[in-house]
Design an enzyme around this catalytic site. Structure first.
Site, PDB file in Angstrom:
ATOM      1  N   SER A  74       0.833  -1.216   0.000  1.00 40.00           N
ATOM      2  CA  SER A  74       0.000   0.000   0.000  1.00 40.00           C
ATOM      3  C   SER A  74       0.861   1.256   0.000  1.00 40.00           C
ATOM      4  CB  SER A  74      -0.884   0.028   1.245  1.00 40.00           C
ATOM      5  OG  SER A  74      -1.705  -1.103   1.292  1.00 40.00           O
TER       6      SER A  74
HETATM    7  N1  SAH Z   1      -0.100  -5.401   4.095  1.00 37.38           N
HETATM    8  C1  SAH Z   1       0.702  -5.682   2.920  1.00 37.38           C
HETATM    9  C2  SAH Z   1       0.001  -5.349   1.627  1.00 37.38           C
HETATM   10  C3  SAH Z   1      -0.886  -6.427   1.311  1.00 37.38           C
HETATM   11  S1  SAH Z   1      -1.691  -6.511  -0.248  1.00 37.38           S
HETATM   12  C4  SAH Z   1       2.033  -4.985   2.999  1.00 37.38           C
HETATM   13  O1  SAH Z   1       2.278  -4.240   3.944  1.00 37.38           O
HETATM   14  O2  SAH Z   1       2.852  -5.230   2.104  1.00 37.38           O
HETATM   15  C5  SAH Z   1      -2.950  -7.654   0.276  1.00 37.38           C
HETATM   16  C6  SAH Z   1      -2.476  -9.037   0.578  1.00 37.38           C
HETATM   17  O3  SAH Z   1      -3.608  -9.757   1.041  1.00 37.38           O
HETATM   18  C7  SAH Z   1      -1.963  -9.808  -0.621  1.00 37.38           C
HETATM   19  O4  SAH Z   1      -0.681 -10.274  -0.353  1.00 37.38           O
HETATM   20  C8  SAH Z   1      -2.948 -10.944  -0.792  1.00 37.38           C
HETATM   21  O5  SAH Z   1      -2.361 -12.140  -1.250  1.00 37.38           O
HETATM   22  C9  SAH Z   1      -3.468 -11.103   0.615  1.00 37.38           C
HETATM   23  N2  SAH Z   1      -4.761 -11.773   0.747  1.00 37.38           N
HETATM   24  C10 SAH Z   1      -5.845 -11.703  -0.067  1.00 37.38           C
HETATM   25  N3  SAH Z   1      -6.827 -12.484   0.406  1.00 37.38           N
HETATM   26  C11 SAH Z   1      -6.368 -13.062   1.559  1.00 37.38           C
HETATM   27  C12 SAH Z   1      -6.901 -13.984   2.501  1.00 37.38           C
HETATM   28  N4  SAH Z   1      -8.135 -14.509   2.369  1.00 37.38           N
HETATM   29  N5  SAH Z   1      -6.144 -14.347   3.547  1.00 37.38           N
HETATM   30  C13 SAH Z   1      -4.889 -13.870   3.709  1.00 37.38           C
HETATM   31  N6  SAH Z   1      -4.319 -13.014   2.839  1.00 37.38           N
HETATM   32  C14 SAH Z   1      -5.049 -12.608   1.779  1.00 37.38           C
END
Ligand code: SAH
Length: 246
Positions: free
Chosen positions: A94
Site C-alpha cells: 500500500s
Molecule cells: N499489508 C501488505 C500489503 C498487502 S496486499 C504490505 O504491507 O505489504 C494484500 C495481501 O492480502 C496480498 O498479499 C494478498 O495475497 C493477501 N490476501 C488476499 N486475500 C487473503 C486472505 N483470504 N487471507 C490472507 N491473505 C489474503
C-alpha cells in the site's frame, strides 16, 4: 518547491506537527536502519502530516521501518513515492499514507495483540510491531508469506508471527485481538473476524464488492455491540478465499 508544498497543505487542510527528528521516539524493537532515512523524513512531512497523520508514535514508526527493504529489487528505488508499488503475484504494497492512516485508526498501544490479514511484503506488520504490539499476520500466497517472514526476521522483528493461511477464518488460537487490520478487501466484513475482536478493540478494513474502489471502515466492539464508521474511499486488492503455494 515551497509553493508546491503550500498547495498540498491547503489541499489537505493543514499540517499538524513537525516530523519526528531522526532517532527520537523510537522503540527498541529492531536493529535500527538509517538507510534512506532522509527519504522517509520527506515522506512523513510531504505525504503523511499534510493529510492529517498526527499521532507521533505512528510518525516515528513510519520513520523507523525501512520500507525499501520490503520491496523487490526492481521497485525498491521507488519505495518512498506517494503510491502503492507492485511486489509480485499481482499484489501491491500500500501507499505510505494508507499504511499510516490504517495504523492511526487502529489506535494500537504497546503490549496489545494485533491481527493483520494480508501480510504481503510484511511492511504493515513491521509498522505495527514498531508500536510495541505483538502482531499475528496471515497471507494466502505461500511465496509471499515466506518472503515476508524472512524480511521481518532479517530486520529483527521478533514480535511478528507470519502464517500461510486463509484470513477469512482469522487466528482463533490467538484471539481476541485489540486491533484487526485487513489489507485486502472482502465484499463484507467476515463475522469470524469481528468475533475475534476484543471489547474496546478496533477493526480497520477496506470493504466492498467493487474491484476498483472500496470503503475504508472502522468497526469498534463496545460492550453493547459493534459500531461502524466509514472513513474514505480506497482501492485495495480483493480478499480471496483459500490459499495458494505460489
Ligand atoms: N499489508 C501488505 C500489503 C498487502 S496486499 C504490505 O504491507 O505489504 C494484500 C495481501 O492480502 C496480498 O498479499 C494478498 O495475497 C493477501 N490476501 C488476499 N486475500 C487473503 C486472505 N483470504 N487471507 C490472507 N491473505 C489474503
Amino acid at each position: 518547491m515551497r509553493g508546491g508544498l503550500l498547495a498540498l497543505l491547503i489541499a489537505f487542510g493543514g499540517c499538524r506537527s513537525k516530523p519526528a527528528p531522526a532517532g527520537e521516539g523510537r522503540s527498541e524493537v529492531t536493529q535500527r536502519s538509517f538507510e534512506r532515512e532522509d527519504e522517509r523524513a520527506q515522506m512523513i512531512s510531504r505525504q503523511l502530516e499534510t493529510r492529517g497523520i498526527d499521532d507521533p508514535r505512528v510518525l516515528a514508526a513510519m520513520l523507523a521501518v525501512p520500507r525499501h527493504r520490503f520491496m523487490p529489487a526492481d521497485v525498491a528505488d521507488r519505495a518512498y513515492e506517494d503510491r502503492p508499488q507492485p511486489i509480485g503475484h499481482d499484489v501491491t504494497i500500500s501507499q505510505p499514507y494508507i499504511v499510516a492512516l490504517m495504523t492511526q485508526l487502529a489506535q494500537v498501544e504497546a503490549g496489545e495483540t494485533v491481527l493483520e490479514v494480508g501480510t504481503g511484503s510484511g511492511y504493515q506488520a513491521a509498522v505495527l510491531a514498531e508500536l510495541g504490539a505483538t502482531v499475528f499476520t496471515i497471507e494466502r500466497i505461500g511465496a509471499l508469506a515466506r518472503r515476508a517472514e524472512a524480511t521481518l526476521r532479517e530486520l529483527g522483528y521478533t514480535k511478528v508471527e507470519v502464517r500461510h493461511g486463509d484470513g477469512y477464518a482469522g487466528w482463533v488460537e490467538r484471539a481476541p485481538f485489540d486491533a484487526i487490520l485487513l489489507t485486502a478487501a472482502p465484499p463484507s466484513v467476515p463475522e469470524a473476524l469481528t468475533d475475534q475482536l476484543a471489547v474496546g478493540g478496533r477493526l480497520v478494513a477496506p470493504v466492498g464488492r467493487d474491484r476498483g474502489w472500496q470503503q475504508l471502515v472502522v468497526i469498534e466492539r463496545s460492550r453493547e455491540g459493534l459500531v461502524r464508521e466509514r472513513v474514505l474511499d480506497v482501492s485495495f486488492v480483493p480478499m480471496l478465499p483459500g490459499t495458494t503455494p505460489e
